[in-house]
Design a protein around this motif. Structure first.
Motif, PDB file in Angstrom:
ATOM      1  N   UNK A  38       0.844  -1.185   0.000  1.00 25.47           N
ATOM      2  CA  UNK A  38       0.000   0.000   0.000  1.00 25.47           C
ATOM      3  C   UNK A  38       0.881   1.237   0.000  1.00 25.47           C
ATOM      4  N   UNK A  39       0.312   2.354  -0.454  1.00 23.90           N
ATOM      5  CA  UNK A  39       1.051   3.603  -0.573  1.00 23.90           C
ATOM      6  C   UNK A  39       0.684   4.508   0.598  1.00 23.90           C
ATOM      7  N   UNK A  40       1.679   4.922   1.354  1.00 25.73           N
ATOM      8  CA  UNK A  40       1.429   5.776   2.511  1.00 25.73           C
ATOM      9  C   UNK A  40       2.289   7.027   2.430  1.00 25.73           C
ATOM     10  N   UNK A  41       1.832   8.088   3.073  1.00 23.36           N
ATOM     11  CA  UNK A  41       2.574   9.345   3.143  1.00 23.36           C
ATOM     12  C   UNK A  41       3.204   9.457   4.520  1.00 23.36           C
ATOM     13  N   UNK A  42       4.498   9.679   4.544  1.00 22.20           N
ATOM     14  CA  UNK A  42       5.239   9.718   5.800  1.00 22.20           C
ATOM     15  C   UNK A  42       5.954  11.052   5.931  1.00 22.20           C
ATOM     16  N   UNK A  43       5.968  11.596   7.142  1.00 23.51           N
ATOM     17  CA  UNK A  43       6.629  12.873   7.428  1.00 23.51           C
ATOM     18  C   UNK A  43       7.764  12.667   8.422  1.00 23.51           C
ATOM     19  N   UNK A  44       8.807  13.448   8.246  1.00 19.88           N
ATOM     20  CA  UNK A  44       9.864  13.505   9.234  1.00 19.88           C
ATOM     21  C   UNK A  44       9.498  14.485  10.333  1.00 19.88           C
ATOM     22  N   UNK A  45      10.371  14.592  11.330  1.00 22.11           N
ATOM     23  CA  UNK A  45      10.074  15.416  12.495  1.00 22.11           C
ATOM     24  C   UNK A  45      10.407  16.885  12.270  1.00 22.11           C
ATOM     25  N   UNK A  46      11.163  17.181  11.244  1.00 18.45           N
ATOM     26  CA  UNK A  46      11.515  18.565  10.936  1.00 18.45           C
ATOM     27  C   UNK A  46      12.872  18.948  11.499  1.00 18.45           C
ATOM     28  N   UNK A  47      13.526  19.861  10.812  1.00 20.51           N
ATOM     29  CA  UNK A  47      14.812  20.378  11.275  1.00 20.51           C
ATOM     30  C   UNK A  47      14.822  21.892  11.056  1.00 20.51           C
ATOM     31  N   UNK A  48      15.335  22.607  12.035  1.00 23.12           N
ATOM     32  CA  UNK A  48      15.312  24.066  11.986  1.00 23.12           C
ATOM     33  C   UNK A  48      16.473  24.597  11.155  1.00 23.12           C
ATOM     34  N   UNK A  49      16.151  25.503  10.264  1.00 26.69           N
ATOM     35  CA  UNK A  49      17.157  26.241   9.495  1.00 26.69           C
ATOM     36  C   UNK A  49      16.975  27.722   9.808  1.00 26.69           C
ATOM     37  N   UNK A  50      18.029  28.348  10.299  1.00 26.17           N
ATOM     38  CA  UNK A  50      17.983  29.761  10.636  1.00 26.17           C
ATOM     39  C   UNK A  50      19.079  30.484   9.869  1.00 26.17           C
ATOM     40  N   UNK A  51      18.687  31.503   9.122  1.00 30.20           N
ATOM     41  CA  UNK A  51      19.635  32.276   8.327  1.00 30.20           C
ATOM     42  C   UNK A  51      19.694  33.691   8.885  1.00 30.20           C
ATOM     43  N   UNK A  52      20.864  34.081   9.357  1.00 29.64           N
ATOM     44  CA  UNK A  52      21.021  35.420   9.938  1.00 29.64           C
ATOM     45  C   UNK A  52      21.492  36.402   8.868  1.00 29.64           C
ATOM     46  N   UNK A  53      21.078  37.630   9.048  1.00 29.13           N
ATOM     47  CA  UNK A  53      21.436  38.663   8.055  1.00 29.13           C
ATOM     48  C   UNK A  53      22.758  39.328   8.382  1.00 29.13           C
TER      49      UNK A  53
END
Length: 121
Positions: free
Chosen positions: A106-121
């Motif tokens: 069967x075909x399922x959709x899976x998500x990761x937990x996420x990772x923070x990306x912060x770009x400073x100016x």
């Protein structure tokens, strides 16, 4: 059960680069589309880039020419190379995969937990 684990986020100055990885494991027969999404502060989640099982990529207009999506099917791993990062790229980046399971095909959709990306100016 299928799991996605992201890595590679962090803090970087504008103009810098980061490479995100998304490793899939578990009950996997094959992976169709892999995609990277992001959600910035006060914003809705948006699709950043996606790649088909054959390696055809698609990008959001805001990242085209700066980001490159790729995958290693043998390792069930996807990547997002981010160059020339801008402060507006600051967000939580999450990967998503359409996985065909080994058990029932069967075909399922899976998500990761996420990772923070912060770009400073």
């Amino acid at each position: 059960q299928v799991q996605l684990v992201e890595s590679g986020g962090g803090l970087v100055q504008a103009g810098g680069s980061l490479r995100l990885s998304c490793a899939a494991s578990g009950n996997i027969f094959s992976i169709n589309v892999m995609g990277w999404y992001r959600q910035g502060p006060g914003k809705q989640r948006e699709l950043v880039a996606a790649i088909s099982s054959r390696g055809s990529p698609n990008y959001a207009a805001s990242v085209k020419g700066r980001f490159t999506i790729s995958r290693d099917n043998a390792k069930n791993t996807g990547y997002l190379q981010m160059n020339n990062l801008k402060p507006e790229d600051t967000a939580v980046y999450s990967c998503n995969a359409e996985v065909r399971t080994s058990t029932w095909r069967d075909l399922i959709s899976v998500w990761g937990q996420g990772t923070q990306v912060t770009v400073s100016s």
